[in-house]
Design a protein around this motif. Structure first.
Motif, mmCIF file in Angstrom:
data_model
loop_
_atom_site.group_PDB
_atom_site.id
_atom_site.type_symbol
_atom_site.label_atom_id
_atom_site.label_comp_id
_atom_site.label_asym_id
_atom_site.label_seq_id
_atom_site.Cartn_x
_atom_site.Cartn_y
_atom_site.Cartn_z
ATOM 1 N N TYR A 1 0.810 -1.219 0.000
ATOM 2 C CA TYR A 1 0.000 0.000 0.000
ATOM 3 C C TYR A 1 0.844 1.271 0.000
ATOM 4 O O TYR A 1 0.299 2.375 -0.088
ATOM 5 N N GLU A 2 2.170 1.144 0.085
ATOM 6 C CA GLU A 2 3.054 2.304 -0.073
ATOM 7 C C GLU A 2 3.499 2.475 -1.530
ATOM 8 O O GLU A 2 4.115 3.485 -1.864
ATOM 9 N N PHE A 3 3.199 1.500 -2.389
ATOM 10 C CA PHE A 3 3.488 1.612 -3.819
ATOM 11 C C PHE A 3 2.647 2.763 -4.367
ATOM 12 O O PHE A 3 1.427 2.797 -4.181
ATOM 13 N N THR A 4 3.283 3.727 -5.015
ATOM 14 C CA THR A 4 2.642 4.999 -5.354
ATOM 15 C C THR A 4 1.275 4.857 -6.044
ATOM 16 O O THR A 4 0.307 5.495 -5.608
ATOM 17 N N PRO A 5 1.126 4.055 -7.098
ATOM 18 C CA PRO A 5 -0.198 3.954 -7.740
ATOM 19 C C PRO A 5 -1.280 3.438 -6.799
ATOM 20 O O PRO A 5 -2.441 3.840 -6.911
ATOM 21 N N ILE A 6 -0.910 2.540 -5.874
ATOM 22 C CA ILE A 6 -1.872 2.014 -4.901
ATOM 23 C C ILE A 6 -2.188 3.073 -3.848
ATOM 24 O O ILE A 6 -3.357 3.302 -3.504
ATOM 25 N N HIS A 7 -1.156 3.726 -3.349
ATOM 26 C CA HIS A 7 -1.338 4.741 -2.311
ATOM 27 C C HIS A 7 -2.185 5.901 -2.828
ATOM 28 O O HIS A 7 -3.003 6.465 -2.082
ATOM 29 N N GLN A 8 -2.018 6.257 -4.088
ATOM 30 C CA GLN A 8 -2.778 7.365 -4.659
ATOM 31 C C GLN A 8 -4.267 7.051 -4.782
ATOM 32 O O GLN A 8 -5.088 7.963 -4.882
ATOM 33 N N LEU A 9 -4.611 5.769 -4.769
ATOM 34 C CA LEU A 9 -6.025 5.374 -4.794
ATOM 35 C C LEU A 9 -6.654 5.437 -3.411
ATOM 36 O O LEU A 9 -7.860 5.224 -3.265
#
Length: 359
Positions: free
Chosen positions: A177-185
């Protein structure tokens, strides 16, 4: 001679002080937290499993490389039980099992706890992270015993393969969940931390006929999905096609879109069961607010949402928001099938690779 020795000693003292201060400054620029704050002890056979993550943040311009990770495990009396570590030693260093070990300047990333199995007597874990071989940062973890309040039955009656559970290598466990595309969601934790993908098998332990290219060739497609215990429906979707598609941007508004068609049942405060990838219109008879009984059919296995093939995604979680965290689940009265033998489990966990059947 005394003067020379004195100057040499002064030089060494200065260097020690310099590197000590530098190390302290470097330490202050590294922030390590673990999530969830109180990891749950999952009971598997005669051991406990700890499923949590470290979030490591570099607040400096320097490059950091994780070169060693050690954990000391203590009992309630603060007596050492065990010690484990990963380091750079050997021709195939064990530290390499942590894939993301470098922070290039200011950055934040997630490290999955690489020591999940612990003795049942463990009360406290003290982790020491070593960066660049000489910078040490510590993090103390005190887990919580998890007790399941209600009894659960398996959500399917058929013979099942636990295709993927939540062990260290499972994709459910490795949700970053710290992976940018996931976190941005909007995701800030792992809602499927204790999830299962369940696949129906036939009498020969096969998953499908022919090549499995059509949904109908999978033995589980259309099989009844059952509520694991009493509760109330709090979220529902049944209009998505069985086409393995979902709207990624829509996850920002509704994190459950991932599952295509789904039913979520609330069983008690902060305990929800999620049934995902259900068949189109298989839950059309229900609505939010409906009361559900244990064993009641709530849908059918489909292949909607983020699904490669027909199966049931099942998980227990503490909410239906982007902040949801997964919770362990134990099931009553099933057989663990061990080739030509079987073992009856009155109540217990299931694991990746297990072949099981509800009694």
């Amino acid at each position: 001679m005394k003067i020379i020795n004195q100057k040499i000693n002064q030089s060494f003292s200065f260097l020690a002080l310099f590197f000590g201060v530098s190390s302290m400054i470097a330490q202050s620029n590294i922030k390590i937290v673990h999530k969830p704050e109180e990891p749950l002890k999952e009971k598997i056979n005669n051991q406990n499993s700890l499923n949590f993550d470290f979030i490591i943040e570099n607040n400096s311009k320097d490059t950091l490389q994780l070169t060693r990770l050690e954990v000391l495990l203590f009992d309630k009396n603060n007596v050492l039980i065990q010690q484990k570590f990963l380091d750079n030693n050997g021709t195939a260093p064990s530290i390499n099992t942590i894939p993301n070990r470098q922070w290039n300047g200011a950055a934040k990333s997630l490290v999955f706890n690489p020591f999940p199995e612990v003795n049942t007597s463990v009360y406290k874990l003290e982790y020491t992270f070593t960066f660049n071989d000489n910078i040490e940062v510590k993090n103390t973890v005190i887990p919580t015993d998890y007790e399941q309040v209600k009894d659960f039955m398996l959500p399917l009656k058929s013979k099942l393969l636990v295709y993927d559970g939540h062990d260290l290598n499972s994709h459910h466990r490795r949700f970053d969940y710290e992976f940018t595309p996931i976190h941005q969601l909007g995701f800030t934790s792992n809602f499927m931390r204790y999830a299962y993908d369940l696949v129906v098998l036939n009498s020969e332990n096969k998953k499908f006929s022919n090549k499995g290219e059509k949904n109908e060739e999978w033995f589980g497609f259309g099989n009844d999905v059952l509520a694991v215990t009493d509760g109330e429906i709090v979220a529902l979707e049944t209009n998505q096609k069985d086409d393995k598609q979902f709207n990624i941007p829509a996850l920002k508004d509704n994190p459950l879109v991932l599952y295509g068609n789904y039913v979520v049942i609330k069983h008690s405060k902060n305990v929800y069961s999620m049934y995902g990838h259900l068949k189109n219109q298989s839950s059309a008879a229900f609505k939010i607010g409906d009361k559900i009984k244990a064993g009641q059919k709530i849908g059918s296995i489909g292949v909607s949402g983020s699904s490669f093939f027909p199966h049931l995604h099942f998980e227990i979680r503490n909410s239906i928001t982007h902040e949801a965290e997964g919770i362990p689940s134990y099931f009553n009265n099933f057989d663990l099938i061990l080739g030509s033998a079987k073992k009856t489990i009155k109540k217990g966990a299931i694991n990746t690779g297990d072949i099981i059947q509800s009694k």
